[in-house]
Design an enzyme around this catalytic site. Structure first.
Site, short mmCIF file in Angstrom:
data_model
loop_
_atom_site.label_atom_id
_atom_site.label_comp_id
_atom_site.label_asym_id
_atom_site.label_seq_id
_atom_site.Cartn_x
_atom_site.Cartn_y
_atom_site.Cartn_z
CB THR A 66 40.41 67.13 -17.31
OG1 THR A 66 39.96 66.18 -18.25
CG2 THR A 66 39.48 68.33 -17.27
N GLY B 100 41.96 75.82 -22.73
CA GLY B 100 40.52 76.01 -22.59
C GLY B 100 39.75 75.16 -23.58
CD GLU C 294 45.06 77.52 -26.79
OE1 GLU C 294 45.10 76.39 -27.30
OE2 GLU C 294 44.75 77.71 -25.61
CG HIS D 149 52.36 72.20 -25.70
ND1 HIS D 149 53.09 73.37 -25.62
CD2 HIS D 149 51.06 72.56 -25.62
CE1 HIS D 149 52.25 74.39 -25.47
NE2 HIS D 149 51.01 73.93 -25.48
CG HIS E 243 50.30 68.57 -25.10
ND1 HIS E 243 50.21 68.90 -23.76
CD2 HIS E 243 49.27 69.20 -25.72
CE1 HIS E 243 49.17 69.70 -23.58
NE2 HIS E 243 48.57 69.88 -24.75
NE ARG F 128 45.06 68.20 -28.97
CZ ARG F 128 45.17 69.15 -28.06
NH1 ARG F 128 44.11 69.84 -27.67
NH2 ARG F 128 46.33 69.43 -27.51
#
Ligand code: SIN
Length: 532
Positions: A43, A49, A117, A242, A349, A384
Site C-alpha cells: 500500500t 490512487g 489511468e 506494470h 506488479h 485488473r
C-alpha cells in the site's frame, strides 16, 4: 509455552489489514502481526490512487462496465457491483479517518482531483498527488495507534496456520482456523497466536519474479500458508506486469505511475517511434496487459533493453505539482523528466489471483477470512483495472469485519489448546549463501520462463526446474533451524509452482495470461477460473 490470544488475528499492515484492525477493535481484542516495520507494505508504495465513480459523466454502471471489460470475461459481476457501488461510502470513511486527497484545480475543497489511468473511460482516480499509498498508510497507522484494543507486533512473520486438522491429527471437513504460528523475526522464536477469527491481509507475491515493482515483503506468504493449510487458490496465472518501471541499475522496484500517461506522457521506442496506437485504439491508455505486452514485443523486436516514457506533452509546472515524488526520485538517478524521457521496462506488479473468497470474504477454511491482494474475490478476473486494488482492499476489509462480527455474535467461542511449534532441533545452516542462490534461481526462472509471454515449452521447463528447487528447499526447511529467509524462500518457491501449474492448466490466452501455443481466447472451454 507462550501463547498469544485475542478475538481477532490480522496478518498484514497494508490498507486492508489496518482498516480491518481499526474496525475489528470495536468488536474485540486484535493482534496485528506484520513482518517488517508497520508502515512497510505494498500500500505504502501505491502511487496511482483509488478508482471511484465520482466525476461528472461517470457512474457506478460505467465503472462496472470498464472493470468487466478489462477483466476479459472472468470478473464476477456480483462482486464487481458490490465493490464499485461501495466505493463512494468507503472513500468517505477513509476521509473520516484522516486521509486527505488532492483537491481539483478550483482548490476550494468542494471536489477531488480525478486522475486517469489505462482502461478507464473517464477520469476517476482519487489520489494524493503521486504518493497516495503513503498518505493512506500513515493516516491509518495514526488511527490504529490511537485505538485501544489493537496490539501491533512488528517484525512478526506468520509461518503456518493453526488448524483443527493439524491440532487433532486427522482430516476435518471443513477445517477450522484458530490463528497462526508466528515467528519473532528478531529472536527467531515461534509463538502460537490463537484467535477466534483470522484475517489474512498479507498482500501479494511480486518477489516471485526477478524484476518487480513490489517491496521486499511481497513474498506470497499468505497464499503459500493458506494453500498449505488446504485453502483453495485460483487464477494465479494472471500476474499483472506494470509497463513502466524505471530502468536503471540502482533503481530497485521504482514504478512510474500510469497516471503519468493519463496526463499525456507517451511510450516510444529508442528510435523515438510512438508505438501504442498500433496495438490498441486507446493507445497509451490501453488496459495494462496490452501495454505491457506491446512494450515487451517492441523491446524484443528491436533488441532493446528498455523503451522510453516521454513526458514532454506535460508542462513542467504540472509535473512538479502532480508528480513530485516521481520527479524527485528520477532526479536522484540523474534523470530530469521535465527535460528528457525516462527509460522504462515492465516488471511484475500485481497478483490478480489468490485465495478463493466468497462475497463475505470467507475462504473454504472456517474462521479464515482474506482481504486485499492475497484474496481472489472475483473482482479482477483475468486483468485488473488500474487503481481498483486499493478500492477492493477497502471494501473487502469492511466486508470481512462484518463477517467476523457475525462469526462471534451471540456465541461463546472457546479458544482451543494448541501445541507448541515443532522443535526438531534443526541445526544452524552452514552456508546461508545456498538460500541466496535458490532465491535468485526461483526468481530468474519465473522471469525467464513464466513472464509476459509464455509457451508450453517454457512452462514445462519451469515446472521441472521449480520441482527440483522445491525439493531442495523442503530439505533445508526440515533440516535447519528456521530463519525468515528460509520461510520466505519456501513461500516464493511454492507460489512460483502454483503460478506455473495454473498457467499450464489454462489452454487459451486471456487477459494477463498469454501462451504462444494457444494464442486465442477459448470462451467455450475456458471462461472459468483455474482452481488449485
Ligand atoms: C500506477 O500508479 O500506475 C499503479 C496503479 C495501480 O497499480 O493500480
Amino acid at each position: 509455552m507462550t501463547v498469544r490470544k485475542s478475538d481477532f488475528l490480522v496478518v498484514g499492515s497494508g490498507i486492508a489489514g489496518l482498516l480491518a484492525a481499526i474496525k475489528l477493535s470495536e468488536l474485540g481484542t486484535v493482534n496485528l502481526v506484520t513482518k517488517k516495520e508497520r508502515g512497510e507494505s505494498s500500500t505504502n508504495y501505491a502511487q496511482g490512487g483509488i478508482a471511484v465513480a465520482l466525476g461528472e459523466g461517470d457512474s457506478v454502471d460505467l465503472h462496472v462496465k470498464d472493470t468487466l471489460e478489462t477483466g476479459c470475461g472472468l470478473s464476477r459481476p456480483e462482486v464487481v457491483e458490490l465493490v464499485i457501488s461501495k466505493g463512494p461510502p468507503c472513500l468517505q470513511q477513509l476521509i473520516g479517518m484522516g486521509v486527505s486527497f488532492s483537491p481539483d484545480e478550483a482548490g476550494d475543497g468542494g471536489r477531488l482531483d480525478l486522475g486517469k489511468e489505462g482502461g478507464h473511460s473517464v477520469r476517476r482516480i482519487v489520489h494524493t498527488r503521486d504518493h497516495t499509498g503513503r498518505a493512506i498508510e500513515s493516516a491509518l497507522l495514526e488511527k490504529a495507534r490511537s485505538t485501544g484494543n489493537i496490539d501491533i507486533l512488528e517484525n512478526h512473520l506468520a509461518v503456518d496456520l493453526l488448524l483443527d486438522s493439524k491440532r487433532l491429527g486427522r482430516p476435518v471437513k471443513p477445517d477450522r482456523c484458530w490463528g497462526a504460528y508466528v515467528m519473532d523475526v528478531v529472536g527467531h522464536s515461534i509463538t502460537p497466536f490463537v484467535a477466534k477469527v483470522t484475517l489474512l491481509a498479507s498482500g501479494g507475491a511480486g518477489k516471485v519474479y526477478l524484476y518487480t515493482s513490489n517491496p521486499d515483503i511481497a513474498t506470497g506468504d499468505g497464499i503459500a500458508m493458506a494453500f498449505r493449510g488446504g485453502a483453495r487458490v485460483s487464477n494465479l496465472e494472471f500476474v499483472q506486469f506494470h509497463p513502466t518501471c524505471l530502468y536503471h541499475p540502482r533503481a530497485k522496484s521504482f514504478l512510474i505511475s500510469e497516471a503519468v500517461r493519463g496526463e499525456g506522457a507517451v511510450l516510444r521506442t529508442l528510435a523515438g517511434e510512438a508505438f501504442m496506437s498500433k496495438y490498441h485504439p486507446r493507445g497509451d491508455l490501453a488496459p495494462r496487459d496490452t501495454v505491457a505486452r506491446a512494450v515487451d514485443t517492441e523491446m524484443k523486436r528491436r533488441g532493446d533493453k528498455h523503451v522510453l516514457l516521454d513526458l514532454s506533452p506535460i508542462s513542467e509546472a504540472k509535473i512538479k505539482e502532480r508528480f513530485p515524488h516521481i520527479l524527485k526520485t528520477c532526479l536522484e538517478y540523474g534523470i530530469d523528466i521535465t527535460r528528457e524521457p525516462a527509460p522504462v521496462v515492465p516488471a511484475a506488479h500485481y497478483m490478480c489471483g489468490g485465495v478463493v473468497t466468497d462475497l463475505k470474504g470467507r475462504s473454504n477454511i472456517d474462521g479464515l477470512l482474506c482481504a486485499g491482494e492475497v484474496a481472489s474475490t472475483g473482482l479482477h478476473g483475468a486483468n485488473r483495472l488500474a487503481s481498483n486494488s486499493l478500492l477492493e482492499a477497502l471494501v473487502f476489509a469492511d466486508v470481512a469485519v462484518g463477517t467476523a462480527g457475525e462469526i462471534i455474535a451471540g456465541k461463546t467461542i472457546s479458544l482451543p489448546g494448541v501445541e507448541p511449534w515443532r522443535d526438531e532441533g534443526g541445526g544452524p545452516v552452514r552456508e546461508t549463501v545456498l538460500f541466496d542462490h535458490d532465491w535468485d534461481q526461483v526468481r530468474r526462472l519465473m522471469w525467464d520462463y513464466v513472464g509476459i509471454v509464455r509457451s508450453d515449452q517454457r512452462l514445462g521447463i519451469a515446472r521441472r526446474r521449480i520441482r527440483l528447487l522445491r525439493e531442495q528447499i523442503e530439505e533445508y526447511y526440515w533440516k535447519y533451524e528456521l530463519t525468515p529467509d528460509l520461510i520466505e524462500l519456501r513461500n516464493i518457491a511454492l507460489v512460483g509452482e502454483l503460478i506455473i501449474r495454473s498457467a499450464q492448466m489454462r489452454r487459451e490466452s486471456r487477459g494477463l495470461h498469454y501462451n504462444t501455443d494457444c494464442p486465442d481466447v477459448d470462451d467455450v472451454n475456458w471462461k472459468r477460473d483455474t482452481v488449485l
